[in-house]
Structure formats: structure tokens, C-alpha cells
Enzyme design. Sequence first.
Site, short mmCIF file in Angstrom:
data_model
loop_
_atom_site.label_atom_id
_atom_site.label_comp_id
_atom_site.label_asym_id
_atom_site.label_seq_id
_atom_site.Cartn_x
_atom_site.Cartn_y
_atom_site.Cartn_z
N ASP A 150 -13.30 5.05 0.82
CA ASP A 150 -11.86 5.11 1.11
C ASP A 150 -11.39 6.56 1.12
O ASP A 150 -11.19 7.17 0.08
CB ASP A 150 -11.12 4.28 0.05
CG ASP A 150 -9.60 4.28 0.27
OD1 ASP A 150 -9.12 4.94 1.21
OD2 ASP A 150 -8.90 3.60 -0.50
N LYS A 207 2.71 11.55 -3.47
CA LYS A 207 1.71 10.84 -4.28
C LYS A 207 0.81 11.81 -5.03
O LYS A 207 0.29 11.51 -6.09
CB LYS A 207 0.89 9.94 -3.35
CG LYS A 207 0.01 8.93 -4.06
CD LYS A 207 -0.61 8.01 -3.03
CE LYS A 207 -1.56 7.01 -3.63
NZ LYS A 207 -2.11 6.12 -2.59
N ASP A 231 0.88 -1.17 0.00
CA ASP A 231 0.00 0.00 0.00
C ASP A 231 0.92 1.22 0.00
O ASP A 231 1.51 1.55 1.02
CB ASP A 231 -0.90 -0.03 1.25
CG ASP A 231 -1.70 1.26 1.43
OD1 ASP A 231 -1.68 2.10 0.50
OD2 ASP A 231 -2.33 1.41 2.49
N GLU A 246 -7.22 0.71 -4.60
CA GLU A 246 -7.23 0.61 -3.14
C GLU A 246 -8.57 0.15 -2.56
O GLU A 246 -8.59 -0.77 -1.73
CB GLU A 246 -6.79 1.95 -2.53
CG GLU A 246 -5.27 2.12 -2.65
CD GLU A 246 -4.78 3.55 -2.71
OE1 GLU A 246 -5.58 4.47 -2.41
OE2 GLU A 246 -3.61 3.76 -3.05
#
Lengths: 178, 612
Positions: free
Chosen positions: B199, B78, B21, B177
Site C-alpha cells: 500500500d 495526515k 478512507d 488500510e
Amino acid sequence: MRFYQALDLPPRLALDPEDLQRRFYGKSRQWHPDRFSRAPAAQQQESLEMTAVINDAFRTLRDPVQRAEYFLGEHGLGPTKHAPAELLEEVFEMNMALEELRSGDESARPPLEAARGRFQHLLAEIDHGLYDMSIRYDEAPDESLLHAIRSGLDRRRYVSNLIRDVDKELESNVHLSN
Amino acid sequence: MSTFQIDFGEGQPESKIVGIDLGTTNSLAAVMDLTGPRILSGIVPSVVSVADSGEVIAGAEAREMLLTHPERTVYSVKRLMGLGFQDVQDDLKLFPFHLAPGGDAVLKLQLGEQVMTPPEVSAHILRKLKRDAEAVLGTPVTQAVVTVPAYFNDAQRQATKDAGRIAGLEVLRLVNEPTAAALAYGLDKRKEGIVAVYDFGGGTFDVSILRLHEGIFEVLATNGDTHLGGDDIDNLLLRIALEDIQSEWAEDISTKSDAVQILRRAVITAKETLSFVLSTAIVFEYGGKRYERAMTLDVYDRLIAPIVERTLARCRACLQDSGVKVEDINEVVMVGGSTRIPLVRAEVEKLFRTRPHTELNPDEVVALGAAVQAGILAGDVQDQLLLDVTPLSLGIETMGGLVSKIIHRNSTIPASATEQFTTAVDGQRNVLIHVVQGERELVKDCRSLARFDLKGLPPMPAGLARIEVKFLIDANGILNVTARDVRTGAEHSVEVKPSYGLTDEQVEAMILESFEKAQEDFKERQLREARVEADAIRAATEKARRDDAFSSLSDAEQKLINRALGELLVVYHHSDHLLIRAKIDQLNAVTHSLAEQMMNTAVRGALKGTKI
């Protein structure tokens, strides 16, 4: 009839959605790239291409309208662009009303809503007719039926575009008045 | 000293595929065991820093350097993956990213003296995870499943894959994810029915709706925002605190990067505290001054309500696309640290009319799911299968800057579309195809993905050429394009010019560079080991020279030992470890009889004192 072959189905216009879903899952288990991640490159490529076809097939065949369009396309009967003559007068009036609503005339709203109701009713009728013809064709394939289905699909496309246009206008004006 | 070589032969275990992850705030690796997925070692903060020595540090240590060396440290990288300069203008106002000049198709970050692209920064985080995993597993780790936000576009996915390659990891699969979370959740419970995954992480938001049936996890629809997360809440609170401080202290500290990072840490602490209590305070001390602002949950909820509403709008759109009615949703799974916020939980429950599952650790569930997917790829998990979708429609540019959609969003992947192209002018030798991603009608409102150049067409009258182009989105959500001449059936070459991201050559160069660095690291270690050994034998020999046994040796023997010791000291600081080793061996050889004598003396002495 690549899409039917991909799911081991005989080419039919009417399909059982649950059966279709089962076949889709079964074929996915067999061919998905996840099952071939440690296989030689050639096999990986084959699995990728097979899965793409299986997915494209399921996506097309599960929707009765897309399925009929694909089926007709495979018989060389693409969509035509004829506007259904019997609707022209009503469409003309509706366009006038849409124009009035755009310029802020709220009195055009009720007739538009009524027109939308009529078109939605018509759409349901067309769908019913298409379903009937599909069953009849599967029982006894007949070229003239395919032509009738094509004109049904043409009408359907035209009517659903009308509904979409009216929806858009009615909704966007609601936002403005808020 | 003799060494043993233990031959494990063919019984050596095959190296594991790890699940990773790679998060905005934290990253984590997991692996599939016989009993199920398990987390490997600890959480690695997604922070990278360049020390004054030039050494690159990733993880917890780098996070501390964010306070001491903010100019040399980067977090939340990210957010920059797969983006161009124009895309990050808003983020640049809020994040202390230091851009280096020359970042056109790929951004370049300045960290001290070093310049790195976002995939290279991410590669440092991946390399740290890889090393930690290798330490726990005791085997080399070369293959991984890496998770990405479901709403990542092609360029963002490609950038993540590039990061893996640069770190020396073959990324076997990119998994979305929320889907990974569903996999970890459903595997355990053997669930059936419709599940929504909400999420809300550090920098991204995703929602996915899935149908679970006999081990098949079919994603029906997904939606999200790749720039919406806990970071946005932090920045909101930070902005308020900065304004407060400016009016209280009559001083603008927003230009002092160390002060901003300390304050940022303080607002994050307050945010996290408000997940458990009804009221807290933002406390900040800097330059001998103190700022304190009380914050109740009520006020906090009102502040963040617009951010939470943005996630709810995405959920409604996803519901509509999935064709599922809200009352048909059986379960809601919460993933990501930001789902600890009470308002988020309450609003999600209200929207889906289902009490969300919060018993899973929202920080670990994605990594665990990635490990399950790794198990599926390895063939260890047989009965589960993930069917995911592409989050964005794929289109090609047509006349007048319009987009013709060829693969619609929420299509199950792999998905393909075939289009025929021809020439518009007599004798035209190539055809340029512009591919975009997005839902809008105009090219300018969509995201440019790449330009494909079909080159080398034989000269023909306009409209006669027939080139069939196949667009295929693979199981990673990445586009592949192939072309074929319809008349001859021959494969046609396609030149790809990605609009954003690294070219293959650039990635190769980075791999080479990191490989060379790894070689350097390896050499460094061998040198250190040789010196440690040299130190040991030096100390032993010097001690032996004071022993009685040494004086009993012949002059020639004593000279040999002294010379060998001298030679070892000469090469000790040499950079060639083999040279040091050679001198160690030499000293070992000439001290052999001395060692034997000393041993005998010692044994005799020991025997004397012992009654037999």
C-alpha cells in the site's frame, strides 16, 4: 493454566499446531469484539478481555519454547540463570575470537563460523531432547521430568543467545568490509 | 397551504455505518449493501481552506483555493496527525504548513485568521464526507469505520479517532488500510492462502502479510513508514524544478507560495503522465515566463529509485517477521495511487516473485474494505473476521533509560500484558509509569506514548505496595491501562498524560464548539428559508392588491392587509426566523378571504370561456 482453558485444551506440553490454529480461529469467531459492537458495554468489555486472553494464549502456545516456559512457570518452575558448565571452555574461546574479529583480525572469522555451526547443531539436539521429554511427560506426568525440561530450556536460552551474538558480529563486520 | 406529514413509523431503516478512507491526498466513503460494498458519491480531496468570509471549505473547492489562497489552505494534514513540534521539522522544509504559536503537545495550524489542530482540519474533511453520504443515503450518518495506515502509532490513531468525534462521528473501529484492502479483495474472490498487500499512497507506505482461511483474515505481520508516499516523489521533482528555474531565470521562486503550488501541480501532472508514457515534460508558466524540462521514464526511474527501495526494505522486514517464505506468497495486492508507477510495479513483482494484482481501483479499494468492516460490525456480514496486529512494540521505561518490552510488535490485537509495580522509597505516595512505542532498546530512541500516574498509595515501607497494572491494546490498536491494588483487590485510579495529542477535555471543547457552529448553521438555514417564504407571499400579495377583487374589499379589510404586509417588511431583516414566520402567518390569515374571492373570480372566468 488460563491459556489452555482459553482454547479449551487439556494442559499438555506437546500440541498439534493445526489443531491449535483451528481452535484459535473458532474462539476468535466466538469472542472477537467485532461480534459485540452493538452489545451492551459490559458484554463488549467481556469480549475484549476474552479475546485478549485468546490471542495471548495462541501466541504463547504455538511456539514450543514459549509454551514450555509458560507450562513450567505455572508449575512454579521459573528460569534459572546457571550457565551450562560443560560449555564454559568453548564459550571462553569463542569470546576471545569475537574480540579478535572486533579488532579487525579476519583470521578469527573461520573458527567463529565453525563455533556457530557447532552451537546450531547443539541447539537442534536440545530441541529434540525437549520434544522427547514433553511427549514422555504428557504420557506420564513426573515432577523430575519437569526439572529436566527446565534445565533443557536454560541451556537452550544460553546457546541461542550465543548464536545471536556471533551472528551479529559476523554480519556487522561483513558490512564494514564492504 | 396544508402540509402532509408522512409517518414512516417503525419501518424506518436503521442508519448505516459508513466506511471512510481518510487519505493523505484524497478521502472517500463507502457503504455495505445487500450486493456488496459500494462507493458513496465522489472522491473528496483532503484539502481544507478558510475563505475570506471565515467559512471553512473542504474538498475539491479547497483544492482550487490552494492555487489562489495558498496561505489559507492546507493539504496532506495526515502527515501531522499525532505529532509534536520536534517531529515535523523535516516536513516543514518541504510542505507549506503554517504553524501557529503554542503548539506543544499538539501542533496548531494557522489558516487565515483561524487556528486549527490537525484533528480539527481532518474533522472538516470527515464532516464533508458525512454530509455527502447523508445526501446519498437520505438518512443521518453518525457511525463510521475509519481507516488508518497500519504503521500509525497510538497517538496517530487517537488523533484520527478525535477527528471523528469532532466531526460528529462515532468511530466504531479504526481499520488498517492494507487490511481493509485485503478484506475488499478477498471478500469478492473467496480467496484462501497467503496474501501480501503493498500500500503506497500519497503520504504513507504500508505492507502487510495475511493468511486468508475460511473467511478469517489473519494479519501475520505488518511494516511501513508513515512519512513515505507520493508526496515525497512530488517534493523530489519540485526541488529539482526549483533549482532549474533558479539557474535559468536567475530568480528564486521558492518563497512565492502561489508559484510553488502551480509548479507542484505541474510536477504532479508530469509524474502521473509517466505512468502511461515513456517521456513527458514539466511545463510551468509564471509571471510571463515559461519553464519546460523534458523527462524520460528512464531518468524518472533513476530519480525515484531510492524512494522505491525504502518501501522494498520494509517489505523484506515484514516477510521476515511474518515467518512466511517468499515462495509461499500466493497473491500480491496493490493499493494506493503511487502503485500506478511502472517502476513500483516492476520492483514489487521482482521482490515477491508474483505478478501483482492491479485490476482493483487502487484509490477505492480501502474505502470498500472499510465498508465491509462496517458490515461486519453491523452484523450484516457474518462469515468474515479480521484479526489484525499491533505494528509497534509496547514497552515501559526501566532503570537507566532502558525499555522493557511488554507487548511485541505483530502481536494479534486485542493483546494484553500485566506488570507489577511497587514503591522504591518509604512512604512513597505515587508511582509514575512511562510507556513508549518502538523497537529500540533505549527510551530516547522510542516514541513516548504516555505517562501514567498511579496516585494515592497508602504510605508504606518501600517495596511493600503491590500494584498490578494491565496494559491492553484494543482492536483499534489503542492502549488502555487499568491498575489494581493486589492486596485489597481494589481498582486503582490512573491519571493519563498523553505525550502527544489532545486531552479528553480539549476534544470535548472542540465538539462543543463545532456543535455550536452547527447550531449557527442550522439557524442560518431556517432564517433563509423563512425569508424565501416571505418573499413569495409578499410578491403574491402585491400582485393581488392590483386585482379587481382587492378593490371590492371593505376599507377595514384593505387596511388589515396593508398593515400585515408592512409588518412583514419590518421584521424581514430580523435574525429571528420565528418572528418572520409569525408575520407570514398573520398575512396569510388576513388575505384568506381575498384569495378565496380571487379564486372564485378566476374559476368563474374560466367557466365563462368554456362550453359545457
